[in-house]
Scaffold this active site. Sequence first.
Site, PDB file in Angstrom:
ATOM      1  N   ASP A  21       0.846  -1.205   0.000  1.00  0.00           N
ATOM      2  CA  ASP A  21       0.000   0.000   0.000  1.00  0.00           C
ATOM      3  C   ASP A  21       0.875   1.246   0.000  1.00  0.00           C
ATOM      4  O   ASP A  21       0.653   2.189  -0.750  1.00  0.00           O
ATOM      5  CB  ASP A  21      -0.926  -0.024   1.218  1.00  0.00           C
ATOM      6  CG  ASP A  21      -1.867  -1.234   1.200  1.00  0.00           C
ATOM      7  OD1 ASP A  21      -2.738  -1.336   2.066  1.00  0.00           O
ATOM      8  OD2 ASP A  21      -1.717  -2.079   0.290  1.00  0.00           O
ATOM      9  N   GLU A 283       0.878  -6.679  -4.990  1.00  0.00           N
ATOM     10  CA  GLU A 283       0.506  -5.823  -6.118  1.00  0.00           C
ATOM     11  C   GLU A 283       1.701  -5.122  -6.729  1.00  0.00           C
ATOM     12  O   GLU A 283       1.969  -5.252  -7.920  1.00  0.00           O
ATOM     13  CB  GLU A 283      -0.556  -4.797  -5.695  1.00  0.00           C
ATOM     14  CG  GLU A 283      -0.951  -3.853  -6.809  1.00  0.00           C
ATOM     15  CD  GLU A 283      -2.235  -3.083  -6.519  1.00  0.00           C
ATOM     16  OE1 GLU A 283      -2.367  -1.958  -7.005  1.00  0.00           O
ATOM     17  OE2 GLU A 283      -3.088  -3.614  -5.775  1.00  0.00           O
TER      18      GLU A 283
HETATM   19  O1  TRH Z   1       4.168  -6.157   0.629  1.00  0.00           O
HETATM   20  P1  TRH Z   1       3.103  -6.735  -0.195  1.00  0.00           P
HETATM   21  O2  TRH Z   1       2.652  -8.083   0.121  1.00  0.00           O
HETATM   22  O3  TRH Z   1       1.843  -5.764  -0.175  1.00  0.00           O
HETATM   23  C1  TRH Z   1       0.560  -6.255  -0.403  1.00  0.00           C
HETATM   24  C2  TRH Z   1      -0.110  -5.425  -1.401  1.00  0.00           C
HETATM   25  O4  TRH Z   1      -0.186  -4.151  -0.935  1.00  0.00           O
HETATM   26  C3  TRH Z   1      -1.513  -5.918  -1.611  1.00  0.00           C
HETATM   27  O5  TRH Z   1      -2.192  -5.074  -2.478  1.00  0.00           O
HETATM   28  C4  TRH Z   1      -2.233  -5.890  -0.333  1.00  0.00           C
HETATM   29  O6  TRH Z   1      -3.480  -6.485  -0.538  1.00  0.00           O
HETATM   30  C5  TRH Z   1      -1.453  -6.703   0.637  1.00  0.00           C
HETATM   31  O7  TRH Z   1      -0.128  -6.223   0.796  1.00  0.00           O
HETATM   32  C6  TRH Z   1      -2.101  -6.558   1.924  1.00  0.00           C
HETATM   33  O8  TRH Z   1       3.582  -6.802  -1.723  1.00  0.00           O
HETATM   34  P2  TRH Z   1       3.778  -5.671  -2.817  1.00  0.00           P
HETATM   35  O9  TRH Z   1       2.510  -5.065  -3.237  1.00  0.00           O
HETATM   36  O10 TRH Z   1       4.603  -6.285  -3.874  1.00  0.00           O
HETATM   37  O11 TRH Z   1       4.645  -4.540  -2.101  1.00  0.00           O
HETATM   38  C7  TRH Z   1       5.983  -4.742  -1.755  1.00  0.00           C
HETATM   39  C8  TRH Z   1       6.728  -3.421  -1.871  1.00  0.00           C
HETATM   40  O12 TRH Z   1       8.033  -3.574  -1.269  1.00  0.00           O
HETATM   41  C9  TRH Z   1       6.967  -2.991  -3.317  1.00  0.00           C
HETATM   42  O13 TRH Z   1       6.836  -1.587  -3.415  1.00  0.00           O
HETATM   43  C10 TRH Z   1       8.428  -3.373  -3.572  1.00  0.00           C
HETATM   44  C11 TRH Z   1       9.019  -3.136  -2.214  1.00  0.00           C
HETATM   45  N1  TRH Z   1      10.259  -3.852  -1.919  1.00  0.00           N
HETATM   46  C12 TRH Z   1      11.397  -3.105  -1.707  1.00  0.00           C
HETATM   47  O14 TRH Z   1      11.372  -1.866  -1.827  1.00  0.00           O
HETATM   48  N2  TRH Z   1      12.560  -3.757  -1.363  1.00  0.00           N
HETATM   49  C13 TRH Z   1      12.635  -5.114  -1.253  1.00  0.00           C
HETATM   50  O15 TRH Z   1      13.695  -5.665  -0.940  1.00  0.00           O
HETATM   51  C14 TRH Z   1      11.437  -5.874  -1.495  1.00  0.00           C
HETATM   52  C15 TRH Z   1      11.488  -7.355  -1.394  1.00  0.00           C
HETATM   53  C16 TRH Z   1      10.252  -5.211  -1.814  1.00  0.00           C
END
Ligand code: TRH
Length: 398
Positions: A21, A283
Amino acid sequence: MENPTGERWDVFCRVVDNFGDVGVSWRIARQLSREHGKAVRLWLDDLTVLAKLRPEVDPTRDGQKLEEVEIARMRDQFQPAEVADVVVETFGCDPPESYVLAMAGRAEKPRWINLEYLSAEDWVEGSHALPSPNPRLPLTKHYFFPGFTSRTGGLLREQDLLARRDEFQRDTGARAAFWRSLVGKAPPENALKVSLFSYTDAPVESLAHACRQYPGPVWLIAAEGAATAALRGFGRPNHDVLRRNNHSGGARRDVQVFTIPFLEQDRYDQLLWACDVNFVRGEDSFVRAQWAGRPFVWNIYPTDDGAHWIKMAAFLSRYTANLERSHAGAVASLWEAWNRRPIDDSSGRSTPPLAESWAAYVARLDALKAHARAWPERLRTQRDLADQLVDFVENALK
Ligand code: TRH
């Protein structure tokens, strides 16, 4: 970038769980500021997650600037100094009541957008841009749906993203330097580099074992969190844990597991660009993996009602539409195994074991790489989400 309209945009985000989010909210806030010259303020109820994505953020401060975006702590009891011209509420997070009342009190009512979750399902087109008059206040909120078709709000994609990706993927020196800075060494030329960002339930161990069958070295790069925890059983991190010589004198089969700290958001993009297969989730990483132009496996956020299976099937049917049937089948079965799809009662169809579907997947990797390369070329014909949102606000809602 100049702010010709002097327009002020407030973006609200509440941290439910995980990173996405905030990941999405920061991206849209930055793009509105950097590419559209808006004066943007990002309101967060918890700054610790943004501080993970952008370590320069001080989670103890109520107000600070990140790039040109104002980062402000949202408290439910607060008197807004001023209300913005445009209010973006992400994922139905409800701005504080006092702020909504102040919006209603403004002579020129702010334009109010609810940025929804991404889905590839057909119904999204019919819901995109719909108005919702507030039952109590002289305000109307519009729903803005990201999506994969021209009748949706598009996908988040920074203007220079694909050019930066191509430059990185072309530059062997930059990629070797990236690996050395990440794990202290560059991978062997023929190594299969696999990044892992998953939820706790994903069969990470089965994957690590299945990688032993791969006819060459495999690097498993596990992002801090669920994946690293699952791999803790595999001996000391960053060391060859599953070495096996191929008695027929063929390529050595060693699987190395690297556990890496949480990366700064833009650096995580580089990891996706540098790997051959990316396991992603939620997402935002799901969308970034598509822009990376590499084969990817989606660990979808599970919902108790099982609606996530419909959401996954909707995306798979779009993603594999132009893929040869057996390849499409291999993608679907690996995704189902990775998400531990239960036996389908109606069809009695069961999901093959992870090892089997992984073997079928990597056996088709050349075709899947070509497909993964072509996919973002199709998606980029769509205007990006920030661009469409600004256009919608400045034209449709004027
Ligand atoms: O963290 P998430 O599982 O978030 C999810 C989504 O928001 C989803 O819509 C919601 O329903 C759920 O939570 C509750 O996965 P997502 O969306 O891929 O977000 C991860 C973020 O972290 C993304 O912006 C990439 C970032 N990231 C980094 O910046 N550094 C890292 O090392 C990693 C692994 C991820």
